[in-house]
Design an enzyme around this catalytic site. Sequence first.
Site, short mmCIF file in Angstrom:
data_model
loop_
_atom_site.label_atom_id
_atom_site.label_comp_id
_atom_site.label_asym_id
_atom_site.label_seq_id
_atom_site.Cartn_x
_atom_site.Cartn_y
_atom_site.Cartn_z
N ARG A 61 97.02 105.46 29.03
CA ARG A 61 95.68 105.64 29.60
C ARG A 61 95.60 106.86 30.52
O ARG A 61 94.53 107.41 30.71
CB ARG A 61 95.28 104.37 30.35
CG ARG A 61 93.79 104.22 30.53
CD ARG A 61 93.41 102.88 31.14
NE ARG A 61 94.07 102.66 32.39
CZ ARG A 61 94.76 101.55 32.71
NH1 ARG A 61 94.87 100.55 31.86
NH2 ARG A 61 95.35 101.43 33.87
N ASP A 184 76.37 120.40 35.26
CA ASP A 184 76.59 120.11 33.84
C ASP A 184 76.43 121.43 33.09
O ASP A 184 75.34 122.01 33.04
CB ASP A 184 75.57 119.06 33.38
CG ASP A 184 75.83 118.58 31.95
OD1 ASP A 184 76.32 119.38 31.13
OD2 ASP A 184 75.51 117.41 31.65
C1 LIG Z 1 75.12 115.32 25.14
C2 LIG Z 1 75.11 115.61 26.59
C3 LIG Z 1 75.84 114.83 27.48
C4 LIG Z 1 76.56 113.57 27.06
O1 LIG Z 1 77.59 113.80 26.16
P1 LIG Z 1 78.14 112.62 25.21
O2 LIG Z 1 79.44 113.14 24.76
O3 LIG Z 1 77.11 112.46 24.16
O4 LIG Z 1 78.29 111.41 26.07
C5 LIG Z 1 75.87 115.20 28.81
N1 LIG Z 1 75.19 116.27 29.26
C6 LIG Z 1 74.46 117.04 28.42
C7 LIG Z 1 73.74 118.22 28.97
C8 LIG Z 1 74.40 116.74 27.08
O5 LIG Z 1 73.65 117.49 26.27
#
Ligand SMILES: *Cc1c(COP(=O)(O)O)cnc(C)c1O
Length: 393
Positions: A61, A184
């Site tokens: 893990r 992000d």
């Molecule tokens: C798709 C996305 C996520 C989440 O990713 P997953 O792998 O689908 O959980 C997070 N932030 C942004 C900006 C995204 O486009």
Amino acid sequence: MTLDPSQTAVDTVLIHSGRAGETGPVNVPVHRASTILFETVADLDAAKGKRFAKGTVFYGRFGTPDTFAFEDSVSALEGAVATVATPSGLAACVLPLVAFLKPGDHVLVADTVYEPTRTSLNAFIRRNGVEVEYVDPRADLAPLIRDTTRMIYLESPGSLTFEVQDLPAIAALARGRGIITVCDNTWATGYFCRPLELGIDIVVQAATKYIVGHSDAMLGTVSVADAALHQPLREAANWMGYAVSPDAVYLGARGLRTLAARLKQHHATGLDLARWLEGQAGIARVLHPGLPSHPDHAIFARDFRGASGLFSVLLDTTDRAVAVRFADSLRLFGLGFSWGGFESLVLPGDPAHARTATRWDEPRQLVRLHAGLEDPEDLRADLAQALTQAFGA
Ligand SMILES: *Cc1c(COP(=O)(O)O)cnc(C)c1O
């Protein structure tokens, strides 16, 4: 051979980082493991003592050599000191919230964040006594900072509507006040924008998108500029029981090898289609930060080296049936969630229901497009015929 990332183009670094070794297989093979065997109790105890330290093989893990090689490659991509791989992009978004926020803390969140991130904040982080405040992604945040503000959570450009945030200004505001900034960076990846170099503390990514690049695995990453932030993230990943699939890690590591080549093509095709769409009948506006018509184009041009393939258009209609006809008429653009793979995608979107600090009162229909790696002329012809179908019929 070790490369000095500061002296080497990221294209080259991505090819040479996270290798198995100087000889033998080029890529680190998949390690499927729960139990890790040790020679002696002393060895086992030693591994346990440093189980949160980068590179310790202790129990499946906590990661295996393929996980650590992938994390090192993502660190090279982002200009990070360390990266934690997570089981999905959303798991990456949630990890800094869990690691650093405690009851009584206040967090400012861009109103345009990925909607499931908002759901986690509202349903889970708020329930634990954290005050979550959504803000206009273009607002001056200085007047909103409180004594209890512990984090600013950003996503640039914003989901669906592509507002670009002034990352250096926000980072400067947070620095020295004990406020952790998180961004992000899924849309740009470190290839086109490096928030950590702009002063942001933590970058999260859905590696599911461009890093995996082939729409066949779920994976996330959390990268930090300061080593002091690394262990708390590893510990929180452990509290949450995160375990990253070795097959997903392998696909992520493999995707990184071609990331630069793919992103250059996504950039070129996306901008080409965006420019062309801007002049078409039936298109009211194109929301692409690489276009001079975008309100945040100057910030984009300052902080980004390029654009990925995702953008939106506002159709010249308030009638959802027209947008549905447009999406249904496209032959080369698949209909589905996610993006960042090799294929083109379309998704009718409605930003209004997913924001609270700002109002989306644009009545015209929004459609999100992902420019894939198909021939750009074929994609343009497909968009043209779908516009004719949607508006002409
Ligand atoms: C798709 C996305 C996520 C989440 O990713 P997953 O792998 O689908 O959980 C997070 N932030 C942004 C900006 C995204 O486009």
